[in-house]
Every structure is written in structure tokens, then in C-alpha cells.
Design an enzyme around this catalytic site. Structure first.
Site, PDB file in Angstrom:
ATOM      1  N   HIS A  20      12.082   7.328  43.187  1.00 56.25           N
ATOM      2  CA  HIS A  20      10.810   7.128  43.894  1.00 56.25           C
ATOM      3  C   HIS A  20       9.712   7.226  42.837  1.00 56.25           C
ATOM      4  CE1 HIS A  20       7.738   8.958  46.992  1.00 56.25           C
ATOM      5  NE2 HIS A  20       7.367   7.776  46.556  1.00 56.25           N
ATOM      6  N   ASP A  26       9.808  10.282  53.857  1.00 48.42           N
ATOM      7  CA  ASP A  26       9.772  11.236  52.751  1.00 48.42           C
ATOM      8  C   ASP A  26       8.546  12.133  52.903  1.00 48.42           C
ATOM      9  OD1 ASP A  26       9.913  12.574  50.342  1.00 48.42           O
ATOM     10  OD2 ASP A  26       9.513  10.803  49.095  1.00 48.42           O
ATOM     11  N   GLY A  27       8.806  13.439  53.020  1.00 50.81           N
ATOM     12  CA  GLY A  27       7.721  14.412  53.071  1.00 50.81           C
ATOM     13  C   GLY A  27       7.765  15.265  54.319  1.00 50.81           C
ATOM     14  N   GLY A  28       8.040  16.541  54.155  1.00 47.67           N
ATOM     15  CA  GLY A  28       8.040  17.461  55.292  1.00 47.67           C
ATOM     16  C   GLY A  28       9.173  17.240  56.277  1.00 47.67           C
ATOM     17  N   MET A  46       5.777   7.246  53.590  1.00 50.55           N
ATOM     18  CA  MET A  46       5.494   8.632  53.220  1.00 50.55           C
ATOM     19  C   MET A  46       4.943   9.374  54.431  1.00 50.55           C
ATOM     20  SD  MET A  46       6.261   9.054  49.986  1.00 50.55           S
ATOM     21  CE  MET A  46       5.639  10.733  49.912  1.00 50.55           C
ATOM     22  N   MET A  62       6.251   7.388  41.588  1.00 47.60           N
ATOM     23  CA  MET A  62       4.836   7.647  41.891  1.00 47.60           C
ATOM     24  C   MET A  62       4.087   7.522  40.579  1.00 47.60           C
ATOM     25  SD  MET A  62       5.618  10.683  44.564  1.00 47.60           S
ATOM     26  CE  MET A  62       7.279  10.803  43.923  1.00 47.60           C
ATOM     27  N   ASP A 115      12.077  12.056  42.166  1.00 48.99           N
ATOM     28  CA  ASP A 115      10.637  11.825  42.245  1.00 48.99           C
ATOM     29  C   ASP A 115      10.027  11.739  40.852  1.00 48.99           C
ATOM     30  OD1 ASP A 115       9.990  11.825  45.127  1.00 48.99           O
ATOM     31  OD2 ASP A 115      10.858  13.845  45.062  1.00 48.99           O
ATOM     32  N   SER A 169      15.777  15.454  47.863  1.00 48.48           N
ATOM     33  CA  SER A 169      14.903  15.347  46.691  1.00 48.48           C
ATOM     34  C   SER A 169      15.114  16.568  45.815  1.00 48.48           C
ATOM     35  CB  SER A 169      13.441  15.298  47.134  1.00 48.48           C
ATOM     36  OG  SER A 169      12.610  15.644  46.042  1.00 48.48           O
ATOM     37  N   PHE A 181       3.652  16.435  45.823  1.00 51.30           N
ATOM     38  CA  PHE A 181       4.238  17.771  45.831  1.00 51.30           C
ATOM     39  C   PHE A 181       5.259  17.924  46.952  1.00 51.30           C
ATOM     40  CE2 PHE A 181      -0.013  17.906  44.130  1.00 51.30           C
ATOM     41  CZ  PHE A 181       0.177  18.537  42.912  1.00 51.30           C
ATOM     42  N   GLY A 182       6.253  18.760  46.697  1.00 47.64           N
ATOM     43  CA  GLY A 182       7.181  19.132  47.756  1.00 47.64           C
ATOM     44  C   GLY A 182       6.574  20.232  48.614  1.00 47.64           C
ATOM     45  N   HIS A 234      17.554  11.794  45.565  1.00 48.72           N
ATOM     46  CA  HIS A 234      16.192  11.245  45.509  1.00 48.72           C
ATOM     47  C   HIS A 234      15.465  11.856  44.311  1.00 48.72           C
ATOM     48  CE1 HIS A 234      12.521   9.565  47.395  1.00 48.72           C
ATOM     49  NE2 HIS A 234      11.914  10.675  47.007  1.00 48.72           N
ATOM     50  N   MET A 274       6.841  11.185  38.609  1.00 47.42           N
ATOM     51  CA  MET A 274       5.381  11.309  38.738  1.00 47.42           C
ATOM     52  C   MET A 274       4.743  11.273  37.360  1.00 47.42           C
ATOM     53  SD  MET A 274       5.116  14.312  41.567  1.00 47.42           S
ATOM     54  CE  MET A 274       6.082  14.270  43.081  1.00 47.42           C
ATOM     55  N   SER A 284      12.379  20.498  50.113  1.00 46.27           N
ATOM     56  CA  SER A 284      12.406  21.948  50.312  1.00 46.27           C
ATOM     57  C   SER A 284      13.376  22.355  51.410  1.00 46.27           C
ATOM     58  CB  SER A 284      10.993  22.486  50.563  1.00 46.27           C
ATOM     59  OG  SER A 284      10.321  21.696  51.495  1.00 46.27           O
TER      60      SER A 284
HETATM   61  C1  DX5 Z   1       6.513  14.104  47.464  1.00 52.65           C
HETATM   62  C2  DX5 Z   1       7.888  13.600  47.149  1.00 52.65           C
HETATM   63  C3  DX5 Z   1       8.940  14.074  48.063  1.00 52.65           C
HETATM   64  C4  DX5 Z   1       9.087  15.572  48.106  1.00 52.65           C
HETATM   65  C5  DX5 Z   1       9.706  15.947  49.397  1.00 52.65           C
HETATM   66  O1  DX5 Z   1       5.580  13.393  46.731  1.00 52.65           O
HETATM   67  O2  DX5 Z   1       7.907  12.190  47.192  1.00 52.65           O
HETATM   68  O3  DX5 Z   1      10.179  13.453  47.775  1.00 52.65           O
HETATM   69  O4  DX5 Z   1       9.882  16.091  47.092  1.00 52.65           O
HETATM   70  O5  DX5 Z   1       9.711  17.329  49.493  1.00 52.65           O
HETATM   71  P1  DX5 Z   1       9.643  18.031  50.907  1.00 52.65           P
HETATM   72  O6  DX5 Z   1      10.867  17.612  51.653  1.00 52.65           O
HETATM   73  O7  DX5 Z   1       9.616  19.470  50.568  1.00 52.65           O
HETATM   74  O8  DX5 Z   1       8.382  17.565  51.577  1.00 52.65           O
HETATM   75 ZN    ZN Z   2       9.889  11.217  47.084  1.00 48.50          ZN
END
Ligand code: DX5
Ligand code: ZN
Length: 221
Positions: free
Chosen positions: A65, A174-176, A136, A67, A34, A9, A142-143, A32, A36, A197
């Protein structure tokens, strides 16, 4: 055998230098992106014009993606912008079956996302309409957030439902997702891994992609 894909991402990349940032992840399977809208999530990124510019700047396919609140009306703009895969949130879409069919008819892979508190069982009959399901593993927006282990049973359940329906839908998380958490996801049945990240905080993003890929592959067996 599971085909592992890593989709970094760019949310935590330097937005003023996106072309160069994407050039640092040449071994990625997808980029990827994002999107928003500050309504579906409390954060604002970019729209189709910037995504189109990004598509022109790289040979990698784009995985959007969305959102956004108005997925039904805006999703096709991301197919037109050059995305090879477009994910809408089921919590936002008013007509998810129609939307998935429209995305496919426009020539992209159709994908649907579930927030952490959204169960997968009510949507099992939609699986044949989808090329990918995104589970998710943080609240979207947020990342850099902490991976939510409570989502792991849902990943397992989604894989079971796909087997029951005889479909080979990709299962994205996706996420963490990081070297710490990717094995848990792969063991549970995920095969497409978003990492923001983890990739962009690394000195060598491309090497991190390789490390993530190797861990996921060994955990998937
Ligand atoms: C969060 C996004 C993710 C995010 C992932 O809403 O959809 O794609 O960028 O970032 P990390 O890998 O840092 O959680
Ligand atoms: Zn995403």
C-alpha cells in the site's frame, strides 16, 4: 459467494523483528505492507529494499500500500521487490490508467486507493483497469486510529459501480478494522480486510485472523 480475505498490516508489528512477526500470521491471505514517504503522509516507514527482504522471509504474498507522492515513478520497484499486489493512491498518481497498466504488465495485481474524502464516482470508468479498489476508512498515515463510519456509503457505492460495469474487482477496506467494525464493512460489500492493531495487539494474531474472517463471512452472507 464472496471470497473473504484477511490482510494483516505489519505497521504496528515490531520492525526490528519483522521476519518473526510475519511468522505469527501464517493464516493470512496476504501481508499488507504500508509504504510511507513522509510527504504523502506525515510518517515514514520503509522502501523497496526492506520490502524485498521481507518477501524473501515469507511464503505469504505481499500487498503493498503505497502512501507516497511519486507513485508513478516508484510503484514498479515494489513489483520488482516481489509484491503480488501494488496499490497506489489516486490523489498521488498523475496518470492512474497508465500506472495500473504498467503494474499489471509487470506481473502484479493493480490496485488504487481512495482517501476518506475522495469520492468513488469520478473513477467508475477506471474500475476495469483495476484488480482491487482500496477504500480507506481512516486518514492514511498511522495505525490504531478510529474507524470512520462516514466511509460506509462509499463502500456500498463502489460495489454498485462494480456490478454496473460487470467487473469482479476486489474491494479492500483499511483503517480501524476490528471485531467491532468488520461486519459493517462486509455488509457494505468489502471482501478484503486490512487489520493492523486488531491483529498485532492480540496475544494470538493467527486466532484473531480466524475470528475476523468468521465475522466478515457471516456478515457477507
Ligand atoms: C494506515 C495504514 C493501515 C494501518 C491499519 O495509513 O494504511 O494499513 O496500518 O492499522 P489499523 O488496523 O490499526 O487501523
Ligand atoms: Zn494500509
Amino acid at each position: 459467494m464472496t471470497h473473504i480475505q484477511i490482510t494483516p498490516s505489519i505497521l504496528n508489528a515490531d520492525f526490528a523483528r519483522l521476519g518473526e512477526e510475519v511468522a505469527r500470521i501464517g493464516s493470512a491471505d496476504w501481508v499488507h505492507v504500508d509504504v510511507m514517504d513522509n510527504h504523502f503522509v506525515p510518517n515514514l516507514t520503509f522502501g523497496p529494499t526492506m520490502v524485498e527482504a521481507l518477501a524473501r522471509s515469507t511464503d505469504l504474498p505481499l500487498d503493498a500500500h503505497l502512501m507516497i507522492e511519486d507513485a508513478d515513478r516508484e510503484a514498479l520497484a515494489y513489483v520488482d521487490a516481489g509484491c503480488g499486489s501494488v496499490t497506489f493512491h489516486v490523489e498521488a498518481a498523475k496518470a492512474p490508467v497508465r500506472l495500473a497498466r504498467e503494474i499489471r504488465a509487470a506481473g502484479a495485481r493493480a490496485s488504487m486507493a481512495l482517501k476518506p474524502a475522495t469520492p468513488v464516482d469520478p473513477y467508475e470508468d477506471l474500475l476495469p483497469e483495476l484488480d482491487m479498489l482500496l477504500i480507506m476508512t481512516v486518514e492514511p498515515g498511522f495505525g490504531g486510529q478510529k474507524f470512520l463510519d462516514l466511509c460506509l456509503p462509499k463502500i456500498r457505492r463502489a460495489r454498485e459501480l462494480m456490478a454496473k460495469h460487470g467487473v469482479e474487482t476486489w474491494l479492500q477496506v483499511d483503517g480501524g478494522v476490528s471485531l467491532e467494525t468488520i461486519e459493517r464493512c462486509a455488509e457494505a460489500g468489502a471482501d478484503v480486510f486490512v487489520a493492523g492493531s486488531a491483529v498485532y495487539s492480540s496475544d494470538d494474531p493467527d486466532r484473531m485472523i480466524g475470528e475476523l474472517r468468521a465475522k466478515a463471512a457471516s456478515a457477507a452472507g
